[in-house]
Structure formats: C-alpha cells, structure tokens
Design a protein around this motif. Structure first.
Motif, PDB file in Angstrom:
ATOM      1  N   ALA A  46       0.832  -1.207   0.000  1.00  0.00           N
ATOM      2  CA  ALA A  46       0.000   0.000   0.000  1.00  0.00           C
ATOM      3  C   ALA A  46       0.867   1.257   0.000  1.00  0.00           C
ATOM      4  CB  ALA A  46      -0.927  -0.004   1.221  1.00  0.00           C
ATOM      5  N   ALA A  47       1.958   1.237   0.778  1.00  0.00           N
ATOM      6  CA  ALA A  47       2.869   2.383   0.811  1.00  0.00           C
ATOM      7  C   ALA A  47       3.538   2.577  -0.543  1.00  0.00           C
ATOM      8  CB  ALA A  47       3.921   2.170   1.903  1.00  0.00           C
ATOM      9  N   TRP A  48       3.909   1.473  -1.188  1.00  0.00           N
ATOM     10  CA  TRP A  48       4.564   1.550  -2.506  1.00  0.00           C
ATOM     11  C   TRP A  48       3.641   2.203  -3.526  1.00  0.00           C
ATOM     12  CZ3 TRP A  48       9.467   0.418  -4.159  1.00  0.00           C
ATOM     13  CH2 TRP A  48       9.667   0.319  -5.537  1.00  0.00           C
ATOM     14  N   ARG A  49       2.374   1.814  -3.518  1.00  0.00           N
ATOM     15  CA  ARG A  49       1.417   2.385  -4.492  1.00  0.00           C
ATOM     16  C   ARG A  49       1.176   3.871  -4.245  1.00  0.00           C
ATOM     17  NH1 ARG A  49      -1.829  -2.209  -3.032  1.00  0.00           N
ATOM     18  NH2 ARG A  49      -1.401  -3.990  -4.375  1.00  0.00           N
ATOM     19  N   SER A  50       1.266   4.285  -2.989  1.00  0.00           N
ATOM     20  CA  SER A  50       0.968   5.687  -2.658  1.00  0.00           C
ATOM     21  C   SER A  50       2.185   6.597  -2.791  1.00  0.00           C
ATOM     22  CB  SER A  50       0.444   5.781  -1.219  1.00  0.00           C
ATOM     23  OG  SER A  50      -0.703   4.988  -1.045  1.00  0.00           O
ATOM     24  N   ALA A  51       3.370   6.007  -2.869  1.00  0.00           N
ATOM     25  CA  ALA A  51       4.611   6.804  -2.819  1.00  0.00           C
ATOM     26  C   ALA A  51       4.964   7.391  -4.184  1.00  0.00           C
ATOM     27  CB  ALA A  51       5.751   5.927  -2.326  1.00  0.00           C
ATOM     28  N   ASP A  52       5.734   8.501  -4.148  1.00  0.00           N
ATOM     29  CA  ASP A  52       6.312   9.034  -5.389  1.00  0.00           C
ATOM     30  C   ASP A  52       7.639   8.305  -5.653  1.00  0.00           C
ATOM     31  OD1 ASP A  52       8.225  10.149  -3.668  1.00  0.00           O
ATOM     32  OD2 ASP A  52       7.178  12.063  -3.581  1.00  0.00           O
ATOM     33  N   MET A  53       8.307   8.617  -6.733  1.00  0.00           N
ATOM     34  CA  MET A  53       9.501   7.865  -7.135  1.00  0.00           C
ATOM     35  C   MET A  53      10.649   8.036  -6.143  1.00  0.00           C
ATOM     36  SD  MET A  53       8.573   6.028  -9.543  1.00  0.00           S
ATOM     37  CE  MET A  53      10.168   5.234  -9.711  1.00  0.00           C
ATOM     38  N   ASP A  54      10.759   9.184  -5.515  1.00  0.00           N
ATOM     39  CA  ASP A  54      11.828   9.387  -4.531  1.00  0.00           C
ATOM     40  C   ASP A  54      11.634   8.475  -3.323  1.00  0.00           C
ATOM     41  OD1 ASP A  54      13.047  11.292  -6.097  1.00  0.00           O
ATOM     42  OD2 ASP A  54      12.018  12.982  -5.142  1.00  0.00           O
ATOM     43  N   ILE A  55      10.391   8.414  -2.855  1.00  0.00           N
ATOM     44  CA  ILE A  55      10.112   7.560  -1.690  1.00  0.00           C
ATOM     45  C   ILE A  55      10.238   6.086  -2.075  1.00  0.00           C
ATOM     46  CG2 ILE A  55       8.346   6.894  -0.006  1.00  0.00           C
ATOM     47  CD1 ILE A  55       7.266   9.723  -0.119  1.00  0.00           C
ATOM     48  N   LYS A  56       9.801   5.735  -3.295  1.00  0.00           N
ATOM     49  CA  LYS A  56       9.955   4.351  -3.760  1.00  0.00           C
ATOM     50  C   LYS A  56      11.424   3.953  -3.781  1.00  0.00           C
ATOM     51  CE  LYS A  56       5.752   3.823  -6.543  1.00  0.00           C
ATOM     52  NZ  LYS A  56       5.185   3.632  -7.889  1.00  0.00           N
ATOM     53  N   SER A  57      12.272   4.888  -4.178  1.00  0.00           N
ATOM     54  CA  SER A  57      13.708   4.616  -4.199  1.00  0.00           C
ATOM     55  C   SER A  57      14.223   4.315  -2.791  1.00  0.00           C
ATOM     56  CB  SER A  57      14.453   5.818  -4.788  1.00  0.00           C
ATOM     57  OG  SER A  57      15.842   5.611  -4.749  1.00  0.00           O
ATOM     58  N   SER A  58      13.735   5.059  -1.815  1.00  0.00           N
ATOM     59  CA  SER A  58      14.152   4.830  -0.422  1.00  0.00           C
ATOM     60  C   SER A  58      13.671   3.476   0.086  1.00  0.00           C
ATOM     61  CB  SER A  58      13.609   5.951   0.474  1.00  0.00           C
ATOM     62  OG  SER A  58      14.073   7.209   0.054  1.00  0.00           O
ATOM     63  N   ILE A  59      12.412   3.142  -0.236  1.00  0.00           N
ATOM     64  CA  ILE A  59      11.865   1.842   0.176  1.00  0.00           C
ATOM     65  C   ILE A  59      12.671   0.711  -0.456  1.00  0.00           C
ATOM     66  CG2 ILE A  59       9.857   0.306   0.022  1.00  0.00           C
ATOM     67  CD1 ILE A  59       8.081   2.813   0.076  1.00  0.00           C
ATOM     68  N   ALA A  60      12.956   0.853  -1.754  1.00  0.00           N
ATOM     69  CA  ALA A  60      13.684  -0.192  -2.478  1.00  0.00           C
ATOM     70  C   ALA A  60      15.083  -0.386  -1.898  1.00  0.00           C
ATOM     71  CB  ALA A  60      13.762   0.172  -3.960  1.00  0.00           C
ATOM     72  N   GLN A  61      15.760   0.705  -1.544  1.00  0.00           N
ATOM     73  CA  GLN A  61      17.114   0.607  -0.978  1.00  0.00           C
ATOM     74  C   GLN A  61      17.109  -0.180   0.328  1.00  0.00           C
ATOM     75  OE1 GLN A  61      18.751   4.545  -0.630  1.00  0.00           O
ATOM     76  NE2 GLN A  61      18.748   4.906  -2.840  1.00  0.00           N
ATOM     77  N   VAL A  62      16.121   0.099   1.182  1.00  0.00           N
ATOM     78  CA  VAL A  62      16.021  -0.607   2.467  1.00  0.00           C
ATOM     79  C   VAL A  62      15.788  -2.096   2.243  1.00  0.00           C
ATOM     80  CG1 VAL A  62      14.620  -0.869   4.556  1.00  0.00           C
ATOM     81  CG2 VAL A  62      15.210   1.414   3.738  1.00  0.00           C
ATOM     82  N   LEU A  63      14.907  -2.437   1.301  1.00  0.00           N
ATOM     83  CA  LEU A  63      14.581  -3.845   1.046  1.00  0.00           C
ATOM     84  C   LEU A  63      15.727  -4.579   0.349  1.00  0.00           C
ATOM     85  CD1 LEU A  63      10.854  -3.487  -0.075  1.00  0.00           C
ATOM     86  CD2 LEU A  63      11.702  -4.281   2.134  1.00  0.00           C
ATOM     87  N   VAL A  64      16.414  -3.903  -0.561  1.00  0.00           N
ATOM     88  CA  VAL A  64      17.532  -4.535  -1.274  1.00  0.00           C
ATOM     89  C   VAL A  64      18.687  -4.834  -0.313  1.00  0.00           C
ATOM     90  CG1 VAL A  64      19.339  -4.116  -2.999  1.00  0.00           C
ATOM     91  CG2 VAL A  64      16.949  -3.632  -3.543  1.00  0.00           C
ATOM     92  N   GLU A  65      18.900  -3.959   0.674  1.00  0.00           N
ATOM     93  CA  GLU A  65      19.948  -4.192   1.674  1.00  0.00           C
ATOM     94  C   GLU A  65      19.694  -5.472   2.464  1.00  0.00           C
ATOM     95  OE1 GLU A  65      20.282  -0.761   4.107  1.00  0.00           O
ATOM     96  OE2 GLU A  65      21.105   0.517   2.507  1.00  0.00           O
ATOM     97  N   LYS A  66      18.420  -5.839   2.619  1.00  0.00           N
ATOM     98  CA  LYS A  66      18.035  -7.065   3.343  1.00  0.00           C
ATOM     99  C   LYS A  66      17.493  -8.102   2.363  1.00  0.00           C
ATOM    100  CE  LYS A  66      18.713  -5.244   7.480  1.00  0.00           C
ATOM    101  NZ  LYS A  66      19.638  -5.795   8.473  1.00  0.00           N
ATOM    102  N   GLU A  67      18.116  -8.173   1.179  1.00  0.00           N
ATOM    103  CA  GLU A  67      17.599  -9.003   0.087  1.00  0.00           C
ATOM    104  C   GLU A  67      17.366 -10.452   0.497  1.00  0.00           C
ATOM    105  OE1 GLU A  67      18.922 -10.534  -4.385  1.00  0.00           O
ATOM    106  OE2 GLU A  67      20.033  -8.925  -3.394  1.00  0.00           O
ATOM    107  N   GLN A  68      18.343 -11.068   1.136  1.00  0.00           N
ATOM    108  CA  GLN A  68      18.232 -12.487   1.452  1.00  0.00           C
ATOM    109  C   GLN A  68      17.085 -12.754   2.418  1.00  0.00           C
ATOM    110  OE1 GLN A  68      20.152 -14.704  -0.251  1.00  0.00           O
ATOM    111  NE2 GLN A  68      18.647 -16.132   0.577  1.00  0.00           N
TER     112      GLN A  68
END
Length: 586
Positions: A519-541
């Motif tokens: 839900a947060a991803w759908r509501s976010a703009d591209m800058d916020i999506k980039s921040s979310i993606a960075q956090v999740l990619v850091e914990k990829e495994q």
C-alpha cells in the motif's frame, strides 16, 4: 453492516472435501459400489479426459441407474463424486441425471449429502433455461417445470428443514436469474452469494411462472413463525431481496405480512415490556435479520412511517443491545430523510461513551457515515474527542486513544509510567496497545477522509510503534485504510511513509506488514519508492526467504531496481500498466 458475522453460522457441510476425510454415510451401499465411485473420483481429479469424458459420464450414469440414484446420493462419498462429475458435465448428462432424481426429489432435498447435488442441478438447469430465451421450448424447460412443481407441493416441509430451506433459497435466486457458483466449497446460512444477473433481455416465461408459483406458495406460510426459526428467517430475507428486484404486488404483500409481526407477539425481554411487541422481533438473532432486510426494501415514506411509529422511542435501548444494535445500524444507513438521520445521530451521540464501553462500534461507525452522507452539522469526531476526554490543545494523542480505546487521562498515566526505569535500571518500552474496536473506528474515519484530528498522531508514530501496529492483525487494517483511502491526500500519506520507510524490511516478512508495504509503494512518489527499495535490497536475502517478502520483491520490481535503479522500476511499472490497459480494452 459491521459485525453481522457474529450471528451467522455455518450452513450445510462443504461440497467437496479431501479424499482423506471420514467416510460418513446414510446409505447401506455395498463396499464394492462405494469403491467404484471413489475410483471414478480419482479419474476425474487426476487425469485429463478430454474426448473420453462423455463416455465416462455415460457409464457412471448407467451404474447410477442400476444402483438406484437416491440410494447412491445418500452416501457421502458417492454424492461427492456425482457432484464433482456435474461441475463439468455436458447437457446430455445433466438431462439424464435430472430425470433420475426427479421421482425422489423431496427426500433428496432434505438430505444433508444428496441436497448438494440437487442444488447444483437446479443452478445448471436455470442457467440453461435462461440462455434458451423467450419462445424456446426444450427438455430442460419441461424438467425445470416438473422440479418446481414437486418442490412447491412440499414448501412447508422444506422451509422447516435446514437443507430444504437452503435449497429453496438457491432455487429462488436461480429463477430470478442470479449467477451462482457451481463449486462453492462452503455455504453460509445468511448469504449464499451471487449478485450478478444473467445477461438475458428476455428471460424464459416458464421461470417467471415458477417464481410466481413459488412466491405465492411461500406467502401462505406463517411468516411470523418462519421469522423465528433458523431455517425460515433466511428464507424470508432472500424472498424480500429477490422480490425487491422483480417488484410487483408480491413484494407489497410480503412487506405487509412482515410489518404485521410487530403487533403479533408480546415481548419476552425483561426491561423492554413498555415498548410493546417491537423488541421481541428486533432483539431476536433470527427475526432481526428479517427486519433489517425489510428496512432495505421499504420505500422512503414507508420507512419514515415505520421509524416514527415503532423505532423512534427505542433507539437508545436498541443501540446498547448486542443484537438490536444491528437494526439501528441499518436504520442509520438507510435513513429516508435528513431529519431522521439527524435524530438518529443525535441519540447515538448522547450515549456515545456507553456505546464505546459496550464495544458497539458498528453503531458509532454507522453514525459517522450518516453524518458524512447527509452532510449533517453534528460532528461525531468532535464528540469522540469529548468521550475520550481529550483537551483541545492536544491532537497528537487522539489516534492513540482511539486505537487503544483508552481515555486521555489513563493514557498519560501509562506513558508517564514508561519513563520510570525498571528495578534493574533498564528503561521501560512505551508499548502501544491496539484493539479491534479502535481499529474498526479508525478504518471508518480514514475511509471517509476524516484525518484533521488524526494526522499528527499517525505521522508522529515512532518506528517501534509502526512495526507493532503494522504487524498486528487488528491494527494493520487501520494503517492500510490510511494508505489506500482515496479521500486522504498523498501529502498526508507521504508524511507517514517517510518514517515507516526505515522499517520496511521488518514489515515485508510478515503477513499483515507485507500489505502495508504494498500500500505504501502504491501511494509513494519515485523518490520515496527509491528509499523503500534501498532498504529492502539491503536485506535481500531475508526478504526473499520469506514467502511474503518474495511477493513484495516481485510486486515492487526490486529486481529491476537492483540492476537499473529507479529508472528501471519506472519502466517496469509503465510496461505493466500498458499490459493491463490492453487487456481491459479487449
């Protein structure tokens, strides 16, 4: 209407069970016959028959005719096989099976196992007759006419039987032309599903005649007695809803019969005697459903008259009753005039603290929606602040008071207590408390966009509190409503997401939290999506190892982000949207 599921119960046994289920039976079939049908089930489930299917169906029906259709259907395992066979059968098989069960249709209708097969036959027959259109005459029309004739003869007996009454409801819906699923795995007593009408401009006249015959026969029954039974009350509800679709004199007659029930019986509920016969109807967990169905089909003038004559003096006691409050919710939802809605809301506001103490959230939510729908001057949100003793100067704690259903004074005491260290000298954690009642209230407020008093509380949550609320099965629905509501501006959503972004990896690996991340991803703009993606990619495994995290990884295009950054995510989302648009244009 919120909370109605509290009073629903399971219907007949499920249609299809696993092959490892216990073998229940009401039939004395030899073991060899039972084994034959169970082997047929293995063939139906495990193999692709294609062109061999008609031949298999023919052989099964030959065996069914030889063994005796009723005798076979009275056996749990065998009836399940026949039902599975019916789901994908051709018209010839349907016609032949219908002919086999017609002689004993009444016994089959009242049987716990065999009735499932008959329900499916009724659905498929009605569908075929509807598709035949006006002016057509075929074998299916004749079989349907004969089936309806037999059922009409014994309507009284069927309406008093659990399985028979359910079959009557299925039959009525099928006659009207409501699309019902063939393979439902469960049945609910009050809602058998299916609101979609068949696409036919000229339904077959035989079905119209059958519906008229059914309705006429049912109305000869004692409606008041039916309203008080587990079998009869859902049947009356279904009849009211269906006649409201088709209109006509029958609806007016049925409404009159139900309305006369208000004066037919003295109340049995202590403390309600002064209100006459009304409480005996609306405080009973069976007949109250009928009254709610009646309210939904009355005209504005009829509902206004009903409210003035019967409900106006008893709104307060009904609101506080565990069953009666659902009728008040229905009245708030279908209030015929702005004046009546205002009167209802005023009475609810006067007992707001009592309603919250009794956890009668549904009435409060219905009042909030009524204020919004009728643009009433009284604001339930303001009254909620007063009920929780919040001062005008503090808006940050309103969200927390609602979620925990705790008054402001008590909440401050709890927060103050967390500032004192434990005996060992370690600091205490400020633990958030979430309740189902508070979550339901907040969902209603967020869906209506009423966040002026709540935004600071939501956006000021600490990371610990966000993790707790978003992973709690109760409170997570309120947070999800905040992020998905179309009435809340994106700026307010982004304020919350910018704090929550740092704990997205913790949310993604839980069932409730993964919904919040999407839900947060759908509501976010591209800058916020980039921040979310960075956090999740850091914990990829860790994210990929979780089944919920794996879904997030795919839906949020994190593979593309990892290789191509934000631009790749943007392109991937654009391609996905283009495919969806092309599909919708087909």
């Amino acid at each position: 209407m919120l909370g109605n599921e509290t009073f629903s119960s399971a219907g007949p046994v499920p249609v299809i069970v696993s092959s490892g289920a216990s073998h229940r039976t009401d039939s004395d079939l030899p073991k060899s016959i039972v084994e034959y049908y169970t082997n047929i089930e293995k063939v139906l489930v495990g193999e692709t028959l294609e062109n061999d299917r008609p031949l298999l169906e023919e052989k099964v029906l030959d065996q069914l005719e030889e063994d005796g259709a009723t005798r076979v259907l009275f056996h749990w395992d065998c009836s399940r096989v026949i039902e599975r066979l019916l789901v994908g059968c051709d018209n010839t098989t349907l016609q032949r099976l219908s002919t086999l069960i017609l002689p004993d249709v009444l016994e089959i209708a009242c049987h716990s196992f065999a009735s499932h097969v008959l329900e499916l036959v009724v659905k498929k027959l009605a569908r075929l007759v509807h598709a035949a259109g006006k002016g057509s005459s075929n074998e299916f029309v004749k079989i349907t006419d004969e089936l309806i004739r037999k059922l009409c003869v014994k309507v009284s007996d069927l309406s008093r039987n659990t399985h028979g009454s359910y079959l009557l409801r299925v039959t009525l819906q099928a006659l009207v032309g409501i699309r019902l699923e063939d393979n439902k795995k469960s049945r609910k007593r009050w809602d058998i599903g299916g609101d979609e009408l068949y696409e036919t401009s000229s339904p077959h006249p035989s079905l119209k005649r059958a519906l008229h015959k059914f309705t006429k026969r049912l109305m000869k029954e004692n409606i008041r007695v039916m309203m008080d039974t587990d079998q009869g009350a859902p049947l009356v509800c279904t009849l009211l809803n269906l006649l409201h679709r088709t209109e006509g004199k029958a609806l007016e007659q049925l409404k009159e019969l139900v309305l006369t029930s208000f004066g037919n019986k003295e109340t049995e509920y202590r403390g309600y005697e002064k209100y006459g016969a009304l409480p005996s109807v609306v405080l009973d967990n069976k007949s109250s459903f009928v009254i709610q169905a009646l309210i939904k089909v009355l005209t504005k003038s009829e509902l206004e008259s009903l409210y003035t004559e019967h409900f106006k003096p008893v709104i307060v006691p009904l609101s506080l009753h565990p069953v009666g409050n659902y009728t008040v919710q229905t009245l708030l939802e279908y209030a015929p005039t702005r004046t009546i809605a205002e009167e209802l809301v005023k009475q609810v506001v006067e007992i707001l603290e009592d309603l919250l103490a009794e956890s009668a959230t549904g009435v409060v939510v219905a009042a909030i929606k009524a204020c919004h729908h009728h643009s009433l001057p009284s604001d339930v949100v303001v009254e909620l602040r007063k009920a929780f003793h919040l001062p005008d100067t503090d808006t940050a704690q309103f969200f927390r008071c609602l979620m925990s259903m705790t008054t402001y004074d008590v909440l401050l005491e709890k927060i103050e207590a967390t500032k004192k260290p434990t005996q060992s000298g370690k600091p205490r954690r400020d633990r958030f408390e979430a309740t189902l009642t508070g979550s339901l209230l907040l969902q209603a407020l967020f869906n209506l966009g009423k966040i002026a008093e709540l935004e600071d509380g939501v956006c000021g949550l600490s990371e610990d509190h966000i993790v707790y609320l978003c992973t709690n099965p109760q409170s997570s629905h309120a947070i999800q409503a905040y992020l998905t509501s179309i009435t809340i501006p994106d700026s307010a959503k982004h304020r919350f997401i910018k704090t929550a972004v740092y704990v997205m990896d913790k949310l993604a690996v839980t069932a409730p939290g993964s919904h919040i991340v999407e839900a947060a991803w759908r509501s976010a703009d591209m800058d916020i999506k980039s921040s979310i993606a960075q956090v999740l990619v850091e914990k990829e495994q860790a994210v990929k190892d979780s089944k919920y995290g794996a879904i997030i990884w795919r839906n949020c295009h994190l593979k593309q982000f990892k290789t191509g950054g934000v631009k790749a995510v943007e392109d991937s989302e654009r391609r996905k949207k283009r495919k969806v648009d092309q599909f919708l244009e087909l």
